[in-house]
Scaffold this active site. Structure first.
Site, PDB file in Angstrom:
ATOM      1  N   ASP A   8      -0.415   4.469   3.789  1.00 48.73           N
ATOM      2  CA  ASP A   8      -1.773   4.548   4.329  1.00 48.73           C
ATOM      3  C   ASP A   8      -2.047   3.288   5.143  1.00 48.73           C
ATOM      4  O   ASP A   8      -1.450   2.229   4.892  1.00 48.73           O
ATOM      5  CB  ASP A   8      -2.801   4.692   3.211  1.00 48.73           C
ATOM      6  CG  ASP A   8      -4.199   4.968   3.758  1.00 48.73           C
ATOM      7  OD1 ASP A   8      -4.381   5.989   4.445  1.00 48.73           O
ATOM      8  OD2 ASP A   8      -5.098   4.143   3.526  1.00 48.73           O
ATOM      9  N   GLU A  10      -5.340   0.980   7.279  1.00 47.02           N
ATOM     10  CA  GLU A  10      -6.730   0.785   7.694  1.00 47.02           C
ATOM     11  C   GLU A  10      -6.691   0.172   9.089  1.00 47.02           C
ATOM     12  O   GLU A  10      -5.768  -0.597   9.419  1.00 47.02           O
ATOM     13  CB  GLU A  10      -7.483  -0.126   6.727  1.00 47.02           C
ATOM     14  CG  GLU A  10      -7.620   0.421   5.318  1.00 47.02           C
ATOM     15  CD  GLU A  10      -8.398   1.721   5.232  1.00 47.02           C
ATOM     16  OE1 GLU A  10      -9.229   1.961   6.126  1.00 47.02           O
ATOM     17  OE2 GLU A  10      -8.169   2.485   4.283  1.00 47.02           O
ATOM     18  N   ASP A  53     -18.655   1.039  12.355  1.00 49.46           N
ATOM     19  CA  ASP A  53     -18.434   2.156  11.435  1.00 49.46           C
ATOM     20  C   ASP A  53     -17.161   1.966  10.626  1.00 49.46           C
ATOM     21  O   ASP A  53     -17.101   2.317   9.438  1.00 49.46           O
ATOM     22  CB  ASP A  53     -18.376   3.477  12.202  1.00 49.46           C
ATOM     23  CG  ASP A  53     -19.739   3.892  12.744  1.00 49.46           C
ATOM     24  OD1 ASP A  53     -20.752   3.369  12.242  1.00 49.46           O
ATOM     25  OD2 ASP A  53     -19.777   4.729  13.669  1.00 49.46           O
ATOM     26  N   HIS A  58     -13.807   0.130   5.448  1.00 49.08           N
ATOM     27  CA  HIS A  58     -12.786  -0.692   4.788  1.00 49.08           C
ATOM     28  C   HIS A  58     -13.289  -2.050   4.308  1.00 49.08           C
ATOM     29  O   HIS A  58     -12.686  -2.671   3.420  1.00 49.08           O
ATOM     30  CB  HIS A  58     -11.556  -0.871   5.681  1.00 49.08           C
ATOM     31  CG  HIS A  58     -11.844  -1.426   7.043  1.00 49.08           C
ATOM     32  ND1 HIS A  58     -12.353  -2.681   7.257  1.00 49.08           N
ATOM     33  CD2 HIS A  58     -11.649  -0.885   8.282  1.00 49.08           C
ATOM     34  CE1 HIS A  58     -12.470  -2.911   8.542  1.00 49.08           C
ATOM     35  NE2 HIS A  58     -12.062  -1.820   9.193  1.00 49.08           N
ATOM     36  N   HIS A 153     -12.463   1.975   1.223  1.00 49.68           N
ATOM     37  CA  HIS A 153     -11.131   2.483   1.486  1.00 49.68           C
ATOM     38  C   HIS A 153     -10.198   1.278   1.595  1.00 49.68           C
ATOM     39  O   HIS A 153     -10.487   0.310   2.296  1.00 49.68           O
ATOM     40  CB  HIS A 153     -11.096   3.263   2.797  1.00 49.68           C
ATOM     41  CG  HIS A 153     -11.763   4.591   2.710  1.00 49.68           C
ATOM     42  ND1 HIS A 153     -11.210   5.735   3.239  1.00 49.68           N
ATOM     43  CD2 HIS A 153     -12.939   4.971   2.151  1.00 49.68           C
ATOM     44  CE1 HIS A 153     -12.021   6.761   3.018  1.00 49.68           C
ATOM     45  NE2 HIS A 153     -13.076   6.314   2.360  1.00 49.68           N
ATOM     46  N   ASP A 158      -5.440   3.542  -1.654  1.00 53.08           N
ATOM     47  CA  ASP A 158      -5.389   4.926  -1.190  1.00 53.08           C
ATOM     48  C   ASP A 158      -3.977   5.487  -1.277  1.00 53.08           C
ATOM     49  O   ASP A 158      -3.785   6.675  -1.564  1.00 53.08           O
ATOM     50  CB  ASP A 158      -5.917   5.024   0.240  1.00 53.08           C
ATOM     51  CG  ASP A 158      -7.438   4.915   0.303  1.00 53.08           C
ATOM     52  OD1 ASP A 158      -8.052   4.705  -0.761  1.00 53.08           O
ATOM     53  OD2 ASP A 158      -8.001   5.020   1.404  1.00 53.08           O
TER      54      ASP A 158
END
Length: 239
Positions: A8, A10, A53, A58, A153, A158
């Site tokens: 994963d 970010e 956003d 994160h 997140h 994740d």
């Protein structure tokens, strides 16, 4: 057995082509579908601000990332870690697009040239649960995977959640860390019992129970013009 990496990322925003960058990479290694502990977790200095956003998702601020390494300085190490593995990614197109852009900026070939396969768990979930919510949060809830620590997140967290979801999605195992060698049946497992090993007691009906049963049969005889199936079956059994 294929080495698998649950991965994963970010990012600073949604578009790698418009200059957004990876700020966190989280990888969890599976071998023979079990966690190995050979994981990878890196924060990067993207040399740009995160979109508002994205920051809400994160929570990784520019100040926090300022002293972290740039992706290019570790790109070769990342390639070697991922080389030959099957990648398990939720909404794979997003992460693969960002990784390919980072590798391109580092003068390296695209991801699919050195990994064996990319498996998209979002596509898998949609095929198994069409018309339902299939976000990582929704799948965690569906499979009972604990996500109580997921305030923001995070790529490593994740990836860990997705590893458990993937095992459930592909085999129905209740938890990733359960020892599959145990002799105890897991929750939801079908256990076949040989009834020949039991002496089952025979309970004889009491007089009042027989009388009540006969009364019901009489009522059925009246309503069915004497065609009560129970009586016919009983007569056949006696004959």
């Amino acid at each position: 057995m294929t080495r698998q990496i649950v991965l994963d990322t970010e990012t600073t925003g949604l578009s790698a082509e418009n200059g957004d960058r990876i700020i966190e990479l989280g990888c969890v290694e599976l071998f023979n579908r079990k966690l190995t502990g050979n994981d990878l977790h890196i924060y990067f200095n993207p040399e740009r601000e995160s979109h508002e956003d994205a920051l809400k998702v994160h929570g990784l601020t520019t100040d926090f990332l300022r002293d972290k390494p740039k992706f290019g300085t570790l790109a070769n190490d990342i390639v070697e870690y991922l080389r030959g593995a099957e990648l398990i990614i939720h909404n794979a197109a997003f992460d693969v697009g960002f990784l390919n852009k980072e590798f391109e900026l580092s003068g390296l070939p695209p991801l699919r040239s050195f990994v064996s396969e990319v498996t998209d768990t979002l596509a898998m979930a949609k095929s198994v649960y069409p018309g339902k919510r299939n976000s990582l949060d929704a799948l965690c809830d569906r499979f009972g995977v604990d996500r109580s620590n997921r305030t923001f997140h995070g790529a490593k967290l994740d990836a860990q959640l997705l590893a458990d979801v993937y095992i459930n999605l592909t085999r129905g195992q209740d938890a990733l860390l359960i020892d599959v060698a145990t002799d105890e049946p897991k929750q939801g497992a079908i256990v076949i019992v040989d009834l020949r090993t039991f002496e089952l007691p025979v309970l004889v009906a009491a007089e009042h129970e027989l009388a009540a049963h006969e009364e019901v049969l009489v009522q059925l005889d009246k309503s069915s013009s004497g065609r009560t199936l129970f009586r016919k079956m009983s007569e056949m059994a006696v004959a």
